[in-house]
Design an enzyme around this catalytic site. Structure first.
Site, PDB file in Angstrom:
ATOM      1  N   LYS A 111       0.909  -1.295   0.010  1.00  0.00           N
ATOM      2  CA  LYS A 111       0.030  -0.126   0.151  1.00  0.00           C
ATOM      3  C   LYS A 111       0.980   1.290  -0.124  1.00  0.00           C
ATOM      4  O   LYS A 111       0.451   2.139  -0.703  1.00  0.00           O
ATOM      5  CB  LYS A 111      -0.842  -0.018   1.017  1.00  0.00           C
ATOM      6  CG  LYS A 111      -1.857  -1.110   1.067  1.00  0.00           C
ATOM      7  CD  LYS A 111      -3.341  -0.478   0.348  1.00  0.00           C
ATOM      8  CE  LYS A 111      -3.983  -1.657   0.004  1.00  0.00           C
ATOM      9  NZ  LYS A 111      -4.552  -2.788   0.728  1.00  0.00           N
ATOM     10  N   LYS A 194      -2.584 -10.970  -8.607  1.00  0.00           N
ATOM     11  CA  LYS A 194      -4.102 -11.170  -8.253  1.00  0.00           C
ATOM     12  C   LYS A 194      -5.043 -10.429  -8.965  1.00  0.00           C
ATOM     13  O   LYS A 194      -4.670  -9.342  -9.254  1.00  0.00           O
ATOM     14  CB  LYS A 194      -4.092 -11.359  -6.809  1.00  0.00           C
ATOM     15  CG  LYS A 194      -4.044 -10.041  -6.142  1.00  0.00           C
ATOM     16  CD  LYS A 194      -4.515 -10.254  -4.576  1.00  0.00           C
ATOM     17  CE  LYS A 194      -4.552  -8.762  -4.124  1.00  0.00           C
ATOM     18  NZ  LYS A 194      -5.335  -8.667  -2.586  1.00  0.00           N
ATOM     19  N   LYS A 197      -9.675  -5.098  -6.876  1.00  0.00           N
ATOM     20  CA  LYS A 197     -10.253  -3.934  -7.275  1.00  0.00           C
ATOM     21  C   LYS A 197      -9.284  -2.804  -7.595  1.00  0.00           C
ATOM     22  O   LYS A 197      -9.753  -2.019  -8.459  1.00  0.00           O
ATOM     23  CB  LYS A 197     -11.174  -3.159  -6.194  1.00  0.00           C
ATOM     24  CG  LYS A 197     -12.282  -4.345  -5.635  1.00  0.00           C
ATOM     25  CD  LYS A 197     -12.965  -3.719  -4.588  1.00  0.00           C
ATOM     26  CE  LYS A 197     -13.065  -4.261  -3.237  1.00  0.00           C
ATOM     27  NZ  LYS A 197     -13.480  -5.426  -3.067  1.00  0.00           N
TER      28      LYS A 197
HETATM   29  P1  AMP Z   1     -10.816  -7.757  -0.149  1.00  0.00           P
HETATM   30  O1  AMP Z   1     -11.513  -7.227  -1.504  1.00  0.00           O
HETATM   31  O2  AMP Z   1      -9.302  -7.220  -0.441  1.00  0.00           O
HETATM   32  O3  AMP Z   1     -11.336  -6.829   1.075  1.00  0.00           O
HETATM   33  O4  AMP Z   1     -10.725  -9.126   0.070  1.00  0.00           O
HETATM   34  C1  AMP Z   1     -11.907  -9.628   0.536  1.00  0.00           C
HETATM   35  C2  AMP Z   1     -11.767 -11.125   0.731  1.00  0.00           C
HETATM   36  O5  AMP Z   1     -11.477 -11.627  -0.609  1.00  0.00           O
HETATM   37  C3  AMP Z   1     -10.450 -11.713   1.346  1.00  0.00           C
HETATM   38  O6  AMP Z   1     -10.853 -12.822   2.038  1.00  0.00           O
HETATM   39  C4  AMP Z   1      -9.397 -12.040   0.274  1.00  0.00           C
HETATM   40  O7  AMP Z   1      -8.683 -13.046   0.675  1.00  0.00           O
HETATM   41  C5  AMP Z   1     -10.520 -12.269  -0.805  1.00  0.00           C
HETATM   42  N1  AMP Z   1      -9.768 -12.006  -2.206  1.00  0.00           N
HETATM   43  C6  AMP Z   1      -9.415 -10.829  -2.794  1.00  0.00           C
HETATM   44  N2  AMP Z   1      -8.982 -10.926  -3.832  1.00  0.00           N
HETATM   45  C7  AMP Z   1      -8.678 -12.233  -3.912  1.00  0.00           C
HETATM   46  C8  AMP Z   1      -7.996 -13.015  -5.192  1.00  0.00           C
HETATM   47  N3  AMP Z   1      -7.384 -12.526  -6.185  1.00  0.00           N
HETATM   48  N4  AMP Z   1      -7.827 -14.331  -4.849  1.00  0.00           N
HETATM   49  C9  AMP Z   1      -8.476 -15.023  -3.652  1.00  0.00           C
HETATM   50  N5  AMP Z   1      -9.049 -14.374  -2.690  1.00  0.00           N
HETATM   51  C10 AMP Z   1      -9.122 -13.029  -3.005  1.00  0.00           C
END
Ligand code: AMP
Length: 331
Positions: A111, A194, A197
């Site tokens: 970040k 990965k 967003k």
């Molecule tokens: P976030 O959108 O970063 O708040 O992530 C929310 C959840 O989605 C968390 O449990 C992350 O580990 C999962 N997550 C987000 N991006 C990925 C990805 N590319 N692959 C697997 N899990 C993801």
């Protein structure tokens, strides 16, 4: 019965990474465990959303959680900011979280690199708030993607440190969980890393994307000029597309294209077309439900209010006990 907690930051729509990394597991877990699923709007403040964006995003994530199959009759679904006890536990845990360990977190370093102009304290203590999210319900299982493994380790550290400090085995240890035993990392469409967003336009496929948008995004995904030798190793951009196919397509489809790659007969146009169609099939039921649920304001209000009451019951019990352990006493 073991308790499960997981959350999604309310920074917009859910993508395939969120679904396959976390939400799909939630949906299965709600039948077997005591489940708490929340929308992390405190966490989203690190990026300073406007008041209008904040509420709109929370609502969108709530709609998509429900559309993905989370059932408010089985699980507790709530908005993080409806449970102020989480902020209180965050405060207590912050007293035992050290600058050095917070600065070493990979996601913090990422970040800082991406947004050097907004390195706020909330970003630094993000893993402490995440630990509070989990420990507030004394959860032991946390369905998350591979990217969150380190944060789970930090949650265990903070919980254990609290236990040691007060000589009380109060918090159990939470572990990252996936039904397949291996944590999932869903790749993006930009050829590197990965799906996320904040990884730039076109990298993520959202559950709410219309079929035409999915086709466009996949056809534009980064690839190369094709294999020139039989059985040659796949470069990252191609491996990512194959990994995505493994997730959304039947195994036979994956094997078909894998064989074509290995014999240098693959045509990326056909490969991507198939991948896009399988993504459309995988997301279709959710896309339809998103549109239906979004119209039902009364239902959404009921779900959020009922969830907040249930979550606060559990959270206020923890806070009462934590205050007692720390030594706060009423006069
Ligand atoms: P976030 O959108 O970063 O708040 O992530 C929310 C959840 O989605 C968390 O449990 C992350 O580990 C999962 N997550 C987000 N991006 C990925 C990805 N590319 N692959 C697997 N899990 C993801």
């Amino acid at each position: 019965m073991e308790t499960v907690v997981s959350g999604i930051r309310s920074t917009g729509k859910l993508h395939l990474g969120n679904f396959y990394g976390a939400v799909k597991n939630f949906v299965q877990m709600q039948n077997e465990f005591n489940c708490y699923f929340f929308i992390a709007d405190f966490h989203s403040l690190t990026t300073h959303p406007t008041p209008e964006d904040l509420h709109g995003n929370v609502k969108q994530v709530l709609i998509e959680y429900l559309a993905a199959g989370i059932d408010p009759e089985k699980a507790t679904i709530y908005v993080q900011s409806d449970v102020p006890e989480i902020a209180e536990l965050y405060l207590y845990l912050n007293m035992n979280a050290y600058l050095g360990e917070l600065e070493r977190s990979t996601s913090f370093k990422d970040k800082v690199r991406a947004h050097p102009d907004n390195v706020n304290a909330g970003l630094l203590t993000y893993p402490v708030l995440m630990a509070a999210d989990i420990l507030i319900h004394k959860a032991t299982k946390v369905p998350v993607g591979k990217d969150q493994e380190q944060h789970l380790e930090m949650a265990r550290t903070f919980g254990n440190r609290f236990n040691r400090l007060y000589n009380n085995e109060y918090f159990p240890e939470p572990f990252a969980f996936n039904f397949t035993e291996k944590l999932v990392k869903v790749p993006g469409l930009d050829g590197k890393g990965k799906m996320g967003k904040s990884e730039g336009e076109g990298n993520a496929v959202y559950l709410s994307d219309e079929p035409e948008i999915i086709r466009k995004k996949v056809m534009r995904a980064v690839s190369d000029s094709g294999p020139t030798e039989e059985n040659q190793a796949k470069p990252e951009s191609i491996q990512n597309l194959f990994d995505l196919m493994k997730i959304v397509s039947p195994l036979s489809t994956y094997e078909h294209f894998d064989n074509l790659y290995n014999t240098c007969e693959i045509r990326y146009g056909d490969f991507k077309k198939q991948l896009a169609e399988d993504m459309i099939i995988a997301t279709a039921p959710m896309r339809e439900r998103i549109n239906e649920i979004a119209k039902d304001e009364t239902y959404l209000r009921q779900v959020a209010r009922f969830g907040a009451i249930k979550a606060r019951e559990s959270a206020s019990k923890t806070i009462r006990e934590v205050r007692e352990i720390i030594g706060f006493k009423n006069f």
